[in-house]
Design an enzyme around this catalytic site. Sequence first.
Site, PDB file in Angstrom:
ATOM      1  CG  ASP A  49      -1.811   4.169  12.903  1.00 16.61           C
ATOM      2  OD1 ASP A  49      -2.552   3.274  13.331  1.00 16.61           O
ATOM      3  OD2 ASP A  49      -0.969   3.980  12.009  1.00 16.61           O
ATOM      4  NE  ARG A  63       0.532  -1.859   6.226  1.00 17.89           N
ATOM      5  CZ  ARG A  63      -0.659  -1.333   6.495  1.00 17.89           C
ATOM      6  NH1 ARG A  63      -1.204  -0.467   5.683  1.00 17.89           N
ATOM      7  NH2 ARG A  63      -1.328  -1.709   7.562  1.00 17.89           N
ATOM      8  CB  ILE A 108       6.011   1.525  12.473  1.00 17.41           C
ATOM      9  CG1 ILE A 108       6.163   1.854  13.960  1.00 17.41           C
ATOM     10  CG2 ILE A 108       5.102   0.328  12.242  1.00 17.41           C
ATOM     11  CD1 ILE A 108       6.688   0.721  14.821  1.00 17.41           C
ATOM     12  CG  ASP A 136       7.222 -11.826   6.633  1.00 14.01           C
ATOM     13  OD1 ASP A 136       6.486 -10.818   6.701  1.00 14.01           O
ATOM     14  OD2 ASP A 136       8.390 -11.822   7.019  1.00 14.01           O
ATOM     15  CB  CYS A 192      -0.900  -0.012   1.232  1.00  9.83           C
ATOM     16  SG  CYS A 192      -0.023   0.425   2.708  1.00  9.83           S
TER      17      CYS A 192
HETATM   18  C1  EPZ Z   1      -1.889  -2.203  12.065  1.00 14.42           C
HETATM   19  O1  EPZ Z   1      -1.397  -2.534  10.776  1.00 14.42           O
HETATM   20  C2  EPZ Z   1      -2.841  -1.031  11.859  1.00 14.42           C
HETATM   21  N1  EPZ Z   1      -3.932  -1.436  10.979  1.00 14.42           N
HETATM   22  C3  EPZ Z   1      -2.084   0.141  11.233  1.00 14.42           C
HETATM   23  O2  EPZ Z   1      -2.992   1.235  11.137  1.00 14.42           O
HETATM   24  C4  EPZ Z   1      -0.943   0.537  12.164  1.00 14.42           C
HETATM   25  O3  EPZ Z   1      -0.205   1.578  11.568  1.00 14.42           O
HETATM   26  C5  EPZ Z   1      -0.038  -0.686  12.403  1.00 14.42           C
HETATM   27  O4  EPZ Z   1      -0.813  -1.785  12.929  1.00 14.42           O
HETATM   28  C6  EPZ Z   1       1.081  -0.383  13.390  1.00 14.42           C
HETATM   29  O5  EPZ Z   1       0.531   0.036  14.599  1.00 14.42           O
HETATM   30  C7  EPZ Z   1      -4.948  -2.164  11.505  1.00 14.42           C
HETATM   31  O6  EPZ Z   1      -4.964  -2.496  12.676  1.00 14.42           O
HETATM   32  C8  EPZ Z   1      -6.046  -2.531  10.554  1.00 14.42           C
HETATM   33  P1  EPZ Z   1       2.018  -4.334  11.722  1.00 14.42           P
HETATM   34  P2  EPZ Z   1      -0.545  -3.898  10.577  1.00 14.42           P
HETATM   35  O7  EPZ Z   1       1.817  -5.753  11.339  1.00 14.42           O
HETATM   36  O8  EPZ Z   1      -1.068  -4.946  11.467  1.00 14.42           O
HETATM   37  C9  EPZ Z   1       5.858  -5.163   9.054  1.00 14.42           C
HETATM   38  C10 EPZ Z   1      -4.122   2.989  10.087  1.00 14.42           C
HETATM   39  O9  EPZ Z   1      -3.720   4.079   9.663  1.00 14.42           O
HETATM   40  N2  EPZ Z   1       5.314  -6.521   8.905  1.00 14.42           N
HETATM   41  O10 EPZ Z   1       2.129  -3.975  13.153  1.00 14.42           O
HETATM   42  O11 EPZ Z   1      -0.494  -4.178   9.124  1.00 14.42           O
HETATM   43  C11 EPZ Z   1       4.985  -4.101   8.407  1.00 14.42           C
HETATM   44  O12 EPZ Z   1       5.279  -3.985   7.037  1.00 14.42           O
HETATM   45  C12 EPZ Z   1      -3.323   1.736   9.828  1.00 14.42           C
HETATM   46  O13 EPZ Z   1      -5.174   2.822  10.749  1.00 14.42           O
HETATM   47  C13 EPZ Z   1       6.057  -7.499   8.250  1.00 14.42           C
HETATM   48  O14 EPZ Z   1       7.153  -7.229   7.777  1.00 14.42           O
HETATM   49  O15 EPZ Z   1       0.878  -3.431  11.059  1.00 14.42           O
HETATM   50  C14 EPZ Z   1       5.340  -2.861   9.197  1.00 14.42           C
HETATM   51  O16 EPZ Z   1       6.522  -2.305   8.658  1.00 14.42           O
HETATM   52  C15 EPZ Z   1      -2.093   2.000   8.962  1.00 14.42           C
HETATM   53  N3  EPZ Z   1       5.549  -8.750   8.124  1.00 14.42           N
HETATM   54  C16 EPZ Z   1       5.604  -3.411  10.597  1.00 14.42           C
HETATM   55  O17 EPZ Z   1       5.857  -4.806  10.435  1.00 14.42           O
HETATM   56  C17 EPZ Z   1       4.327  -9.094   8.640  1.00 14.42           C
HETATM   57  O18 EPZ Z   1       3.916 -10.260   8.520  1.00 14.42           O
HETATM   58  C18 EPZ Z   1       4.428  -3.251  11.563  1.00 14.42           C
HETATM   59  O19 EPZ Z   1       3.296  -3.786  10.910  1.00 14.42           O
HETATM   60  C19 EPZ Z   1       3.569  -8.094   9.307  1.00 14.42           C
HETATM   61  C20 EPZ Z   1       4.087  -6.827   9.431  1.00 14.42           C
END
Ligand code: EPZ
Length: 422
Positions: free
Chosen positions: A308, A123, A330, A126, A118
């Site tokens: 966020d 994102r 993040i 894995d 996105c």
């Molecule tokens: C949640 O996303 C929220 N979305 C996001 O809010 C929020 O920014 C984020 O958590 C961090 O707090 C929802 O809850 C629907 P992560 P999520 O897994 O779960 C990497 C908003 O604006 N990662 O904590 O997708 C990832 O790319 C949204 O409301 C992997 O590499 O976030 C990121 O760099 C935006 N592999 C970091 O970890 C994975 O399998 C944190 O992602 C999963 C994540």
Amino acid sequence: MDSIIVTGNGPLKGQIPIAGAKNACLTLMPATLLSEEPLTLTNAPRLSDIATMTQLLQSLGAEVTSMQDGQVLAMSSHDLDNHVADYDIVRKMRASILVLGPMLARDGHAVVSLPGGCAIGARPVDLHLKAFEAMGAELELKDGYVHAKAPGGLKGGEVVFPFVSVGATENALMAATLAKGTTVLKNAAREPEIVDLAQCLRKMGAEIEGEGTETITVQGVDRLRGATHPVVTDRIELGTYMLAPAICGGEVECLGGRIDLVGAFCEKLDAAGISVEETANGLKVGCKNGRVRAVDVTTEPFPGFPTDLQAQMMALMCTADGTSVLEEKIFENRFMHAPELIRMGADIDVHGGTATVKGVERLKGAPVMATDLRASVSLILAGLAAEGETVVNRVYHLDRGYERVEEKLGNVGARIERVSGS
Ligand code: EPZ
């Protein structure tokens, strides 16, 4: 596409009601797939992302009935007749991946499209997939879809997350509730939305300990029952509206706001000279005296400063007294609001994951482009303080996470209107 026009109009005064949390609702809704009995959510927010999750659950055969102007979601997945989450829906919203764990746990198989990246980063998912493998699932990636199987059901296991992931913690937690045996999630996310999910699952009969800490232990059960659960207050909407009087003066009471949801954020507001007072109805926010002071911010998993709220804080720092350094730890590309704020006269220098903001006296209204959900609202905030008119385009991003933003801000004195686009 609709646009929103904001005209700087001086101090704000009044009350803003804070809705239920989008990011809690988006994980509570898939939890209905874990039980054949009805799950009802109250205090649900009225957002386009919730409509997208509704569409996805209905495509799987779940019944989702929205009542009381969208604030109550009555769901039942007694008959799941489809276990494939289609790319067309998943690509619109990454949180769609959260149907994978519940379907796999309940019926032993699921096919879910990979969400794709996105605007704010690649994102990947894995960590979600590794968690299911640790619980005995067999996974295959084919044609852009995850094919997950657990013929004899999931088995309890130890899941060690290499770094904190909110979604992976939620997916694994939901799956673990029906796994045979005990599952331990280590380096789990501690966000309030995880705590809210655990509390709802416990009402459904799940046996969970440790939510809100970095280790969550789940004793699998044979089946879960229905429940009714209120969605926790949205701490990101709360923080966003707390910044409105900070950025253009005045005093606003955020109804339903809870200080425990925004601890690290409030520490920064205090350092910047913003007053936050707990009231019987929420949190009252005002500018203590004159110009806001520049403060440095580094985003971290909860209980640290939320990613966020980074864009919104940057908008405040644009007219602060001094220079602030914002580090985004993040996501790899979460400064797209910076070029738009620069169009409004901000002095921002972005290098990799660090943005240096030198406060200017005043921003000037300009036509700007929303690029992602939180960037959109940071431009609205900047427009509240800017001289003249700011036109924020592509506000469909905004409608994903903020219900009736022009109504909520208009009610406290902002000059803001939505213009329907073609
Ligand atoms: C949640 O996303 C929220 N979305 C996001 O809010 C929020 O920014 C984020 O958590 C961090 O707090 C929802 O809850 C629907 P992560 P999520 O897994 O779960 C990497 C908003 O604006 N990662 O904590 O997708 C990832 O790319 C949204 O409301 C992997 O590499 O976030 C990121 O760099 C935006 N592999 C970091 O970890 C994975 O399998 C944190 O992602 C999963 C994540």
